[in-house]
Design an enzyme around this catalytic site. Structure first.
Site, PDB file in Angstrom:
ATOM      1  N   LEU A   1       0.837  -1.205   0.000  1.00 20.34           N
ATOM      2  CA  LEU A   1       0.000   0.000   0.000  1.00 20.34           C
ATOM      3  C   LEU A   1       0.863   1.243   0.000  1.00 20.34           C
ATOM      4  O   LEU A   1       0.477   2.288  -0.480  1.00 20.34           O
ATOM      5  CB  LEU A   1      -0.891   0.026   1.243  1.00 20.34           C
ATOM      6  CG  LEU A   1      -2.045  -0.969   1.287  1.00 20.34           C
ATOM      7  CD1 LEU A   1      -2.680  -0.955   2.659  1.00 20.34           C
ATOM      8  CD2 LEU A   1      -3.067  -0.613   0.235  1.00 20.34           C
ATOM      9  N   GLY A   2       2.044   1.114   0.597  1.00 23.30           N
ATOM     10  CA  GLY A   2       2.926   2.262   0.670  1.00 23.30           C
ATOM     11  C   GLY A   2       4.137   1.892   1.498  1.00 23.30           C
ATOM     12  O   GLY A   2       4.192   0.817   2.096  1.00 23.30           O
TER      13      GLY A   2
ATOM     14  N   GLY B   1       6.380   3.482   4.495  1.00 20.57           N
ATOM     15  CA  GLY B   1       6.507   4.570   5.462  1.00 20.57           C
ATOM     16  C   GLY B   1       7.877   4.552   6.096  1.00 20.57           C
ATOM     17  O   GLY B   1       8.748   3.767   5.706  1.00 20.57           O
TER      18      GLY B   1
ATOM     19  N   GLY C   1       8.920   1.102   7.549  1.00 19.23           N
ATOM     20  CA  GLY C   1       8.874  -0.112   6.746  1.00 19.23           C
ATOM     21  C   GLY C   1       7.640  -0.109   5.860  1.00 19.23           C
ATOM     22  O   GLY C   1       6.803   0.786   5.945  1.00 19.23           O
TER      23      GLY C   1
ATOM     24  N   VAL D   1       4.013  -1.136   4.085  1.00 22.30           N
ATOM     25  CA  VAL D   1       2.683  -1.497   4.551  1.00 22.30           C
ATOM     26  C   VAL D   1       2.013  -2.312   3.456  1.00 22.30           C
ATOM     27  O   VAL D   1       2.023  -1.917   2.296  1.00 22.30           O
ATOM     28  CB  VAL D   1       1.839  -0.242   4.840  1.00 22.30           C
ATOM     29  CG1 VAL D   1       0.494  -0.632   5.437  1.00 22.30           C
ATOM     30  CG2 VAL D   1       2.571   0.695   5.765  1.00 22.30           C
TER      31      VAL D   1
ATOM     32  N   LYS E   1       1.819  -3.562   8.769  1.00 22.46           N
ATOM     33  CA  LYS E   1       3.036  -2.763   8.736  1.00 22.46           C
ATOM     34  C   LYS E   1       4.183  -3.657   9.151  1.00 22.46           C
ATOM     35  O   LYS E   1       4.207  -4.173  10.261  1.00 22.46           O
ATOM     36  CB  LYS E   1       2.917  -1.559   9.669  1.00 22.46           C
ATOM     37  CG  LYS E   1       4.104  -0.630   9.581  1.00 22.46           C
ATOM     38  CD  LYS E   1       3.903   0.617  10.417  1.00 22.46           C
ATOM     39  CE  LYS E   1       3.133   1.674   9.702  1.00 22.46           C
ATOM     40  NZ  LYS E   1       3.925   2.411   8.699  1.00 22.46           N
TER      41      LYS E   1
ATOM     42  N   ASP F   1       5.774  12.249  12.807  1.00 19.45           N
ATOM     43  CA  ASP F   1       5.766  12.110  11.345  1.00 19.45           C
ATOM     44  C   ASP F   1       4.361  12.383  10.802  1.00 19.45           C
ATOM     45  O   ASP F   1       3.864  11.660   9.942  1.00 19.45           O
ATOM     46  CB  ASP F   1       6.280  10.737  10.920  1.00 19.45           C
ATOM     47  CG  ASP F   1       6.630  10.678   9.425  1.00 19.45           C
ATOM     48  OD1 ASP F   1       6.745  11.757   8.801  1.00 19.45           O
ATOM     49  OD2 ASP F   1       6.779   9.568   8.885  1.00 19.45           O
TER      50      ASP F   1
END
Ligand SMILES: *[C@@H]1O[C@H](CO)[C@@H](O)[C@H](O)[C@H]1NC(C)=O
Ligand SMILES: *[C@@H]1O[C@H](CO)[C@@H](O)[C@H](O)[C@H]1NC(C)=O
Ligand SMILES: *[C@@H]1O[C@H](CO)[C@@H](O)[C@H](O)[C@H]1NC(C)=O
Ligand SMILES: *[C@@H]1O[C@H](CO)[C@@H](O)[C@H](O)[C@H]1NC(C)=O
Ligand SMILES: *[C@@H]1O[C@H](CO)[C@@H](O)[C@H](O)[C@H]1NC(C)=O
Length: 801
Positions: free
Chosen positions: A489-490, A492, A495, A497, A511, A608
């Protein structure tokens, strides 16, 4: 078979049509940049009429859109297609309009493009990137292309449908219309005139109850809900696969994929699939069962209304109750498993009740004939009651989620069948399971999951039992398809996700914490338990964790609209975020941050916070993610200076970026940036405008020049509340002030945003930590900030001095 022939001879093709400069006459075409679609004049079949349309360049007989379907051109001589100086599209002959389309706003420098998706758009080159002034995707004809949305949005008044052609050589509107229908629970319906012909079944939280494979088969359908209403349905565009769906002359919907040789279409998904999909095939109270020799049967407690006709396989009369409901003296329920639930002709819906409450409620009302959980996710929820006849029910045994319904019958009928029913159901289930081989694993997995949950190992802290499910690695591996690339999904700061699907149907986000520089196992567990204690409706919920060997993973709820940046910065999706919605989102984020900083016992500093860390649920409510994680990377929380800077360029307060000093005030700075990004629709980092190198710089100049409304996203013009927008920008600027001590704390931010008429202090100059501001700040660390820094890059390893 190719039903269309082309009379137009193609002389040359254009890529773009600019007002005044060029026109398209018969014989000329406009092509999409990728050469997939082509726009021009054509004559379908044996027709003598000419139309302007879009077709596939490789298979010209497949017309996907017709502009003037209601205004055929009998004589195509001197007919041209132009865009006028104000952005109006025009088909005309000698200046006389034959067809025209008006853009939503007057354009100053209009241009027409045929996009690679097959969407014909009018853009204003003067305000690029702010969506389209007009697009053919808002006016579909009979074809649904990937990237196109079918919409039913009350708020914007937009509603689109597919309407079949009248005939194979006549594109004027025919009898069949396919559209989203939102009475009670959403579904897709095909009408013939005013009569229903097909319906997908209601959305049950997982799929349409009559199309259980919908999500996977039509690639990854994208559904957008607003307060339980389905407002748009789309097949996301993927350039690698050419797919279309068409509502054909007979009212059937076919999905086709173009073969790799690009010379023919392969049908992939027909609807109706069989006669059970035909609306009301078995009449009232009949159940269509395609797998049995006789396709219609009556529900238990019912018999055919016209037995003779039933014998002759004329099912239209349907079924009647053997004996009337007793109402006062008591009735019971017969469970029918795995069905497309009956149409909602007369119904009552409550989205929060449980099944037991629902059955009780149904028994209280004499006209209630059946009930069910309308949502089947998370074990089922809500109450749907049907009154009167049950129409258009079919069984779908191999569904990946079960929609069960409960038919009310008098106790007398129940006695004769209930024992049978109770024993039979599991057996037939197992048989189906064995037959399909799919559901078996589903059940094993669900059992495993339940088992792990049941055996939850209590992780203890402060003499309090906090239970956080430990989820097994094998479950995660399976759910994420072995951490497949496609499930990412992405990525970050902590690490990657992954999206995961538990086989019970639940969707999760996993995650996977990066291995480097992590604390020990015990501390990690303790921290995770602390994070799990943070519960607020504007925070993403932590469902569990997985610790095995080297791996540490956190399992979160999955939010279907993913992250806010996907909306705010997207030329198309940003339009879904009207000002009231953006203000709601701002307030939601504020409440979440207020909770983190002040109301939770832990006083979490996020460190963040950024637009891509705000996730959106199905109703676009914001939820902050990644909070508390920074703690798991720290040795000693009492020191507010860190060796390691965890943050993202563009959102980091200067004192944090340069000196590693973090505090609630560095979070406030990030919040200010997020506010300004939401309002402006522009990224802080990577922003270039009239010599300003950041959104903050731009906003600051506009503030000083008292033109602060110009910060606002153009697309909000129609929906904004000017004083509210101004207040939000003002608060945003207060949050990003250079000196941490000047910035407000969360309770003041919340108060300032929420209270009208409050006098706010004037902001001081923002603090910058951007590429372009290095000269000004003259700090050593500028050297460590590469000039090409990507706006979304998250850094975890920047050593602060
Ligand atoms: C279309 O024209 C062709 C050739 O004239 C003819 O054979 C065909 O029957 C026509 N089709 C229809 C539906 O009229
Ligand atoms: C735009 O121009 C066309 C013709 O050039 C005219 O018919 C139309 O009314 C104009 N529309 C607007 C909104 O001014
Ligand atoms: C379908 O869309 C067309 C064009 O927007 C509209 O005229 C028509 O009324 C719609 N039909 C239905 C049944 O919604
Ligand atoms: C749904 O049912 C719940 C529980 O009975 C009740 O509290 C709620 O008010 C109901 N909602 C509606 C809209 O009727
Ligand atoms: C049963 O429900 C229907 C629909 O909500 C309602 O009109 C009717 O009054 C109810 N009857 C009773 C006895 O509650």
């Amino acid at each position: 078979m190719a039903p269309f022939t082309f009379t137009a001879i193609l002389f040359f093709s254009l890529l773009q049509l600019t007002s005044g400069a060029l026109t398209i006459a018969t014989g000329q075409t406009l092509v999409s940049e990728t050469q997939v679609f082509e726009l021009g004049f054509f004559r379908p079949g044996n027709s003598t009429k000419t139309f302007l349309g879009i077709w596939y360049k490789a298979i010209p007989a497949t017309v996907v859109w017709v502009a003037n379907r209601n205004n055929p051109i009998s004589n195509s001589q001197r007919v041209v297609f132009t865009v006028s100086a104000n952005g109006t599209l025009l088909i005309s002959r000698d200046g006389a309009a034959i067809w025209s389309a008006n853009p939503s706003a007057a354009a100053s420098r209009p241009s027409v493009r045929l996009l690679e998706t097959g969407n014909l758009v009018v853009v204003d080159e003067a305000i690029e990137g702010c969506g389209y002034l007009w697009q053919s995707f808002d006016f579909p004809t009979d074809t649904w292309l990937s990237g196109m949305k079918l919409v039913d949005d009350r708020d914007t008044g937009v509603s689109t449908n597919l309407t079949s052609w009248r005939n194979w050589d006549d594109p004027s509107p025919g009898d069949f219309v396919a559209k989203i229908e939102n009475d009670g629970l959403p579904e897709m319906v095909v009408y013939r005139g005013t009569r229903k012909r097909l319906r997908t079944g209601k959305w049950n939280g997982l799929s349409f109850s009559g199309l259980p494979r919908f999500r996977s088969s039509v690639s990854k359908a994208e559904l957008v809900f607003k307060e339980d209403r389905l407002i748009s349905l789309a097949m996301p565009y993927e350039s690698s696969i050419i797919i279309r769906a068409r509502l054909d002359l007979s009212g059937s919907v076919y999905h086709y994929v173009m073969n790799p040789g690009r010379d023919k279409w392969n049908p992939v998904y027909p609807f109706p699939r069989d006669q059970c999909d035909e609306y009301g095939h078995c009449g009232p109270n009949g159940l269509c069962t395609i797998e049995k020799s006789q396709s219609c049967e009556c529900f238990r407690g019912f018999v055919p209304k016209f037995p003779n006709q039933w014998e002759l396989q004329d099912w239209s009369g349907g079924c009647l109750r053997i004996s009337a409901l007793s109402c006062e003296s008591g009735d019971g329920f017969v469970e029918v498993r795995g069905v497309k639930s009956p149409d909602l002709l007369s119904y009552w819906l409550n989205t929060t009740m449980t099944l037991d409450q629902c059955k009780d409620e149904c028994l209280k009302n004499c006209s209630c004939s059946a009930c069910a959980n309308p949502y089947i996710t998370n074990g089922g929820s809500g109450c749907l009651m049907w009154f009167g006849d049950l129409l258009d029910t079919r069984d779908l045994p191999a569904a990946n989620g079960f929609q069960n319904i409960y038919i009310r019958v008098p106790l007398s009928q129940l006695d004769s069948t209930s024992n049978l029913e109770k024993k039979k159901a599991p057996i037939s289930l197992i048989l189906i399971s064995i037959a399909t081989g799919v559901i078996v694993t589903t059940f094993i997995n669900r059992a495993l999951l339940l088992l792990t949950r049941w055996k939850k190992r209590a992780l203890k802290r402060n003499n309090e039992d906090i239970e956080l499910p430990l989820i097994k690695m094998t479950t995660i591996v399976q759910a994420t398809n072995n951490f497949s690339h496609e499930n990412v999904l992405g990525v970050g700061g902590f690490g990657p996700v992954y999206k995961g699907n538990l086989s019970a149907g639940e969707e999760i986000a996993v995650k996977r914490l990066s291995k480097s520089s992590r604390q020990g196992l015990e501390e990690f567990k303790n921290e995770v338990v602390l994070i799990a204690k943070l519960q607020h409706r504007n925070l993403v919920r932590l469902l569990g964790c997985c610790i095995e060997g080297e791996e540490m993973m956190l399992i979160y709820e999955y939010l279907e609209n993913k992250s806010l940046d996907r909306f705010v910065f997207d030329p198309d999706r940003r339009k879904l975020l009207t000002w009231p919605k953006r203000f709601d989102i701002i307030m939601g984020i504020t409440r979440g941050m207020l909770y983190l900083h002040h109301d939770s016992r832990l006083k979490i500093i996020h460190r963040d916070l950024k637009t891509s860390n705000i996730l959106l649920d199905a109703s676009l409510n914001p939820k902050i993610s990644d909070f508390g994680l920074a703690r798991t990377f720290e040795e000693d929380q009492s020191i507010s200076r860190t060796r390691r800077v965890i943050g993202t360029y563009g959102y980091m307060a200067p004192e944090y970026a340069f000196h590693g000093k973090f505090s609630v005030k560095s979070d406030i700075y990030s919040l200010g940036v997020v506010l300004l990004e939401i309002i402006s629709g522009k990224k802080n980092s990577g922003f270039q405008y009239n010599d300003h190198h950041s959104l903050l710089g731009h906003a600051w100049v506009l503030w000083k020049e008292k033109r602060i409304m110009e910060v606002m996203d153009h697309c909000l013009k129609g929906t904004c509340d000017e004083t509210q927008v101004k207040r939000c920008i003002h608060v945003g600027l207060l949050c990003v002030q250079k000196l941490a001590e000047d910035r407000p704390i969360m309770p003041s931010v919340a108060l300032m945003l929420a209270t009208e008429g409050r006098i706010l202090p004037d902001p001081e100059e923002p603090g910058f930590f951007m590429e372009g501001s290095c000269r000004r700040s003259n700090l050593q660390s500028c050297a460590t900030s590469p000039p090409s820094m990507n706006a979304t890059l998250t850094i975890t390893d920047l050593e602060a001095r």
